[in-house]
Design an enzyme around this catalytic site. Structure first.
Site, mmCIF file in Angstrom:
data_model
loop_
_atom_site.group_PDB
_atom_site.id
_atom_site.type_symbol
_atom_site.label_atom_id
_atom_site.label_comp_id
_atom_site.label_asym_id
_atom_site.label_seq_id
_atom_site.Cartn_x
_atom_site.Cartn_y
_atom_site.Cartn_z
ATOM 1 N N ARG A 1 0.820 -1.220 0.000
ATOM 2 C CA ARG A 1 0.000 0.000 0.000
ATOM 3 C C ARG A 1 0.850 1.264 0.000
ATOM 4 O O ARG A 1 0.494 2.255 0.622
ATOM 5 C CB ARG A 1 -0.931 0.043 1.215
ATOM 6 C CG ARG A 1 -2.105 -0.888 1.158
ATOM 7 C CD ARG A 1 -3.180 -0.363 0.199
ATOM 8 N NE ARG A 1 -4.207 -1.365 0.000
ATOM 9 C CZ ARG A 1 -5.316 -1.433 0.763
ATOM 10 N NH1 ARG A 1 -5.532 -0.557 1.700
ATOM 11 N NH2 ARG A 1 -6.194 -2.383 0.538
ATOM 12 N N ARG B 1 -3.879 6.598 0.334
ATOM 13 C CA ARG B 1 -4.462 7.835 0.880
ATOM 14 C C ARG B 1 -3.553 8.649 1.781
ATOM 15 O O ARG B 1 -3.845 9.806 2.060
ATOM 16 C CB ARG B 1 -5.754 7.486 1.647
ATOM 17 C CG ARG B 1 -6.890 7.123 0.708
ATOM 18 C CD ARG B 1 -7.986 6.388 1.445
ATOM 19 N NE ARG B 1 -7.496 5.084 1.857
ATOM 20 C CZ ARG B 1 -8.234 4.169 2.478
ATOM 21 N NH1 ARG B 1 -9.483 4.437 2.788
ATOM 22 N NH2 ARG B 1 -7.730 2.998 2.798
ATOM 23 N N ARG C 1 -7.206 10.638 -6.884
ATOM 24 C CA ARG C 1 -8.347 9.817 -6.494
ATOM 25 C C ARG C 1 -9.629 10.640 -6.644
ATOM 26 O O ARG C 1 -10.643 10.139 -7.116
ATOM 27 C CB ARG C 1 -8.112 9.350 -5.056
ATOM 28 C CG ARG C 1 -9.267 8.773 -4.318
ATOM 29 C CD ARG C 1 -9.448 7.315 -4.667
ATOM 30 N NE ARG C 1 -10.425 6.717 -3.782
ATOM 31 C CZ ARG C 1 -11.729 6.990 -3.820
ATOM 32 N NH1 ARG C 1 -12.195 7.832 -4.696
ATOM 33 N NH2 ARG C 1 -12.551 6.412 -2.974
ATOM 34 N N ASP D 1 -6.405 -3.578 -7.610
ATOM 35 C CA ASP D 1 -6.954 -4.201 -6.401
ATOM 36 C C ASP D 1 -7.240 -5.675 -6.651
ATOM 37 O O ASP D 1 -7.516 -6.079 -7.788
ATOM 38 C CB ASP D 1 -8.239 -3.505 -5.943
ATOM 39 C CG ASP D 1 -8.513 -3.815 -4.466
ATOM 40 O OD1 ASP D 1 -7.964 -3.115 -3.598
ATOM 41 O OD2 ASP D 1 -9.247 -4.783 -4.188
ATOM 42 N N TYR E 1 -14.158 -12.211 0.322
ATOM 43 C CA TYR E 1 -14.907 -10.995 -0.049
ATOM 44 C C TYR E 1 -16.114 -11.345 -0.913
ATOM 45 O O TYR E 1 -17.189 -10.770 -0.767
ATOM 46 C CB TYR E 1 -13.985 -10.001 -0.771
ATOM 47 C CG TYR E 1 -12.945 -9.439 0.172
ATOM 48 C CD1 TYR E 1 -13.243 -8.337 0.980
ATOM 49 C CD2 TYR E 1 -11.694 -10.032 0.309
ATOM 50 C CE1 TYR E 1 -12.303 -7.835 1.871
ATOM 51 C CE2 TYR E 1 -10.754 -9.547 1.204
ATOM 52 C CZ TYR E 1 -11.069 -8.448 1.984
ATOM 53 O OH TYR E 1 -10.164 -7.967 2.885
HETATM 54 O O1 CP3 Z 1 0.016 -1.806 -2.452
HETATM 55 C C1 CP3 Z 1 -0.199 -0.937 -3.317
HETATM 56 O O2 CP3 Z 1 0.163 0.242 -3.213
HETATM 57 C C2 CP3 Z 1 -0.845 -1.401 -4.607
HETATM 58 C C3 CP3 Z 1 -2.275 -1.314 -4.680
HETATM 59 C C4 CP3 Z 1 -3.135 -2.213 -3.806
HETATM 60 C C5 CP3 Z 1 -4.397 -1.790 -3.306
HETATM 61 N N1 CP3 Z 1 -5.000 -2.858 -2.718
HETATM 62 C C6 CP3 Z 1 -4.945 -0.433 -3.464
HETATM 63 C C7 CP3 Z 1 -6.076 -0.014 -2.601
HETATM 64 C C8 CP3 Z 1 -2.967 -3.548 -3.424
HETATM 65 C C9 CP3 Z 1 -1.775 -4.466 -3.632
HETATM 66 C C10 CP3 Z 1 -4.156 -3.945 -2.755
HETATM 67 C C11 CP3 Z 1 -4.377 -5.319 -2.256
HETATM 68 C C12 CP3 Z 1 -5.601 -5.616 -1.494
HETATM 69 N N2 CP3 Z 1 -6.874 -5.126 -1.719
HETATM 70 C C13 CP3 Z 1 -5.686 -6.570 -0.449
HETATM 71 C C14 CP3 Z 1 -4.529 -7.429 0.042
HETATM 72 C C15 CP3 Z 1 -3.649 -6.690 0.991
HETATM 73 C C16 CP3 Z 1 -4.301 -6.343 2.317
HETATM 74 O O3 CP3 Z 1 -4.535 -5.148 2.528
HETATM 75 O O4 CP3 Z 1 -4.584 -7.267 3.100
HETATM 76 C C17 CP3 Z 1 -7.018 -6.594 0.013
HETATM 77 C C18 CP3 Z 1 -7.572 -7.439 1.139
HETATM 78 C C19 CP3 Z 1 -7.759 -5.687 -0.810
HETATM 79 C C20 CP3 Z 1 -9.233 -5.401 -0.755
HETATM 80 C C21 CP3 Z 1 -9.481 -3.993 -0.379
HETATM 81 N N3 CP3 Z 1 -9.260 -2.905 -1.205
HETATM 82 C C22 CP3 Z 1 -9.996 -3.508 0.850
HETATM 83 C C23 CP3 Z 1 -10.362 -4.366 2.048
HETATM 84 C C24 CP3 Z 1 -10.060 -2.131 0.729
HETATM 85 C C25 CP3 Z 1 -10.638 -1.165 1.727
HETATM 86 C C26 CP3 Z 1 -9.729 -0.931 2.867
HETATM 87 C C27 CP3 Z 1 -9.109 0.415 2.793
HETATM 88 O O5 CP3 Z 1 -7.901 0.508 3.041
HETATM 89 O O6 CP3 Z 1 -9.857 1.367 2.531
HETATM 90 C C28 CP3 Z 1 -9.561 -1.766 -0.545
HETATM 91 C C29 CP3 Z 1 -9.432 -0.390 -1.105
HETATM 92 C C30 CP3 Z 1 -8.066 0.039 -1.562
HETATM 93 N N4 CP3 Z 1 -7.220 -0.733 -2.301
HETATM 94 C C31 CP3 Z 1 -7.486 1.326 -1.365
HETATM 95 C C32 CP3 Z 1 -6.239 1.301 -2.022
HETATM 96 C C33 CP3 Z 1 -5.252 2.426 -2.142
HETATM 97 C C34 CP3 Z 1 -8.122 2.501 -0.641
HETATM 98 C C35 CP3 Z 1 -9.300 2.960 -1.432
HETATM 99 C C36 CP3 Z 1 -9.446 4.442 -1.696
HETATM 100 O O7 CP3 Z 1 -8.505 5.125 -2.150
HETATM 101 O O8 CP3 Z 1 -10.574 4.894 -1.506
#
Ligand code: CP3
Length: 324
Positions: free
Chosen positions: A6, A10, A19, A56, A132
Site C-alpha cells: 500500500r 491515501r 483519487r 486491487d 470478499y
Molecule cells: O500496495 C499498493 O500500493 C498497490 C495497490 C493495492 C491496493 N490494494 C490499493 C487499494 C494492493 C496491492 C491492494 C491489495 C488488497 N486489496 C488486499 C490485500 C492486501 C491487504 O490489505 O490485506 C485486500 C484485502 C484488498 C481489498 C481492499 N481494497 C480492501 C479491504 C479495501 C478497503 C480498505 C481500505 O484501506 O480502505 C480496498 C481499497 C483500496 N485498495 C485502497 C487502495 C489504495 C483505498 C481505497 C481508496 O482510495 O478509496
C-alpha cells in the site's frame, strides 16, 4: 531493497488529489493514465526499489461479473455469492478484455520505470478473494464462507478452482505486459484450521505458482500468507514460491532461523510503528535489520501503510533501511 505494501494510497496528498479526479476507486484502477501516475508517485517521492501496480485484488470478482463497489470509509461491498446457485449467475471465466486497462497500466509503468526499479504485479489468493465474494465485505468471523466450505466442499471447490484459473492467467498477463515479479496476497491465511488451510490456501497458491513458472520460470513469485502462524513452516516449500512475506507477529530471530534458510524473506515492520515514527520506529527497524540482513531479505511492512501515516516517516524509514 525496500518497498511497502500500500505504498500508493491515501496517506499521500498527491494520491488523494488523483483519487478525487478519478471519482471512484474503481475508475482510478481502470484508468491507465491515472493508475500509472499513482503507481509511480511513491517511487518518485521516496526512491523505493520497487513499484507495485496500482490495482486491487477485487478486480477479479468484478471481471467475473459480480457487483463490486468501494464505499468511502466502509471498504469494499460485493453482492454476495453464497452457494452454487449464486455462483452459476457469474461468468464461468474472467472477462479479460474488461481487465485490459490494467495490463495497459503495467506496460506503461514498465516503460517509464528506471531499469533498477522492479515492477511488481499482484493478485489476491483464491481463498482471500473468495472471503470478499462470499461474505460481501471485509469479514470478522467468516460465517458464510466457512459454512459453505465445511458443509459442501465439492461445490466450494468450484469457486476456488475458478479463482485459481483466473488468478494464474491474470498474473501471467501482468508478466507479459512487463511485471518483473508477482506477489500473491493471502490476507486471510490465519482463519482456517490446518486441514482446510492446506486445501484452500496452500494448494491453490501451489497450482498458481506452478502455472506461472511453466510460462515464466525466471519470474520470482512472492506470497504473503498473513497471519498463518505455524502455517508459515513449510509454506514456501509446499507452494514453490521464491519470496515469503511475513507479518509482524512473527519474531524476526525465529524467521531468520526457521524460514530464511529456505526462502527470501520480505517484511515485517508493524505499519502502526511506521505511523508512530521517531525512536520507536528507529529501534524496530534496527532490530529487523540485525535479525534478517544476513540472508536474502527485502524490507517491507507486516501489512499495508495506514492512511494516517505521515509521509515523512516513510522517507525516514527508507533512509534507515539503507544506512549501515
Ligand atoms: O500496495 C499498493 O500500493 C498497490 C495497490 C493495492 C491496493 N490494494 C490499493 C487499494 C494492493 C496491492 C491492494 C491489495 C488488497 N486489496 C488486499 C490485500 C492486501 C491487504 O490489505 O490485506 C485486500 C484485502 C484488498 C481489498 C481492499 N481494497 C480492501 C479491504 C479495501 C478497503 C480498505 C481500505 O484501506 O480502505 C480496498 C481499497 C483500496 N485498495 C485502497 C487502495 C489504495 C483505498 C481505497 C481508496 O482510495 O478509496
Amino acid at each position: 531493497p525496500v518497498w511497502m505494501m500500500r505504498q500508493a494510497g491515501r496517506y499521500l496528498p498527491e494520491y488523494r488529489n488523483l483519487r478525487t479526479k478519478a471519482g471512484s476507486f474503481l475508475s482510478l484502477c481502470y484508468d491507465p493514465k491515472l493508475a500509472t501516475a499513482v503507481t509511480l508517485q511513491p517511487v518518485e517521492r521516496f526512491g523505493l526499489d520497487a513499484a507495485i501496480l496500482f490495482s486491487d485484488i477485487l478486480l477479479i470478482p468484478d471481471a467475473l461479473g459480480q457487483t463490486v463497489s468501494f464505499i468511502e470509509g466502509d471498504g469494499p461491498q460485493l453482492h454476495p455469492v453464497r452457494n452454487l446457485k449464486d455462483l452459476e449467475k457469474l461468468s464461468n471465466e474472467v472477462n479479460f478484455s474488461h481487465l485490459s486497462p490494467v495490463y495497459e497500466t503495467v506496460s506503461t509503468v514498465a516503460s517509464q520505470l528506471n531499469e533498477n526499479v522492479a515492477l511488481i504485479g499482484f493478485a489476491g489468493a483464491p481463498w482471500t478473494v473468495a472471503t470478499y465474494m462470499v461474505e460481501g465485505h471485509t469479514s470478522k468471523h467468516f460465517d458464510f464462507i466457512k459454512r459453505w466450505a465445511f458443509s459442501d466442499p465439492s461445490s466450494f471447490e468450484i469457486l476456488i478452482k475458478r479463482l485459481t484459473d483466473a488468478t494464474a492467467m491474470h498474473l501471467c498477463k501482468q508478466i507479459e505486459a512487463g511485471a518483473d515479479v508477482v506477489q500473491i496476497f493471502e490476507s486471510w491465511a490465519g482463519v482456517l484450521p490446518p486441514k482446510e488451510f492446506a486445501r484452500w490456501c496452500v494448494k491453490p497458491v501451489e497450482v498458481i505458482t506452478k502455472r506461472v513458472k511453466e510460462q515464466f520460470p525466471e519470474v520470482p513469485v512472492i506470497a504473503f500468507p498473513r497471519g498463518a502462524g505455524v502455517g508459515y513452516i513449510g509454506y514456501a516449500d509446499a507452494t514453490g514460491v521464491d519470496g515469503l512475506g511475513v507479518d509482524y507477529t512473527l519474531p524476526t530471530t525465529w524467521v531468520a532461523k526457521v524460514l530464511q534458510p529456505d526462502v527470501c524473506i520480505q517484511g515485517n515492520l508493524d505499519p502502526q510503528i511506521l505511523l508512530v515514527g521517531g525512536s520507536v520506529m528507529r529501534a524496530a527497524v534496527r532490530e529487523i535489520k540485525s535479525a534478517l540482513n544476513n540472508g536474502p531479505f527485502v524490507f517491507n511492512l507486516g501489512h499495508g501503510v495506514l492512511p494516517q501515516t505521515p509521509p515523512e516517516h516513510v522517507a525516514e524509514l527508507v533512509q534507515l533501511v539503507r544506512e549501515d
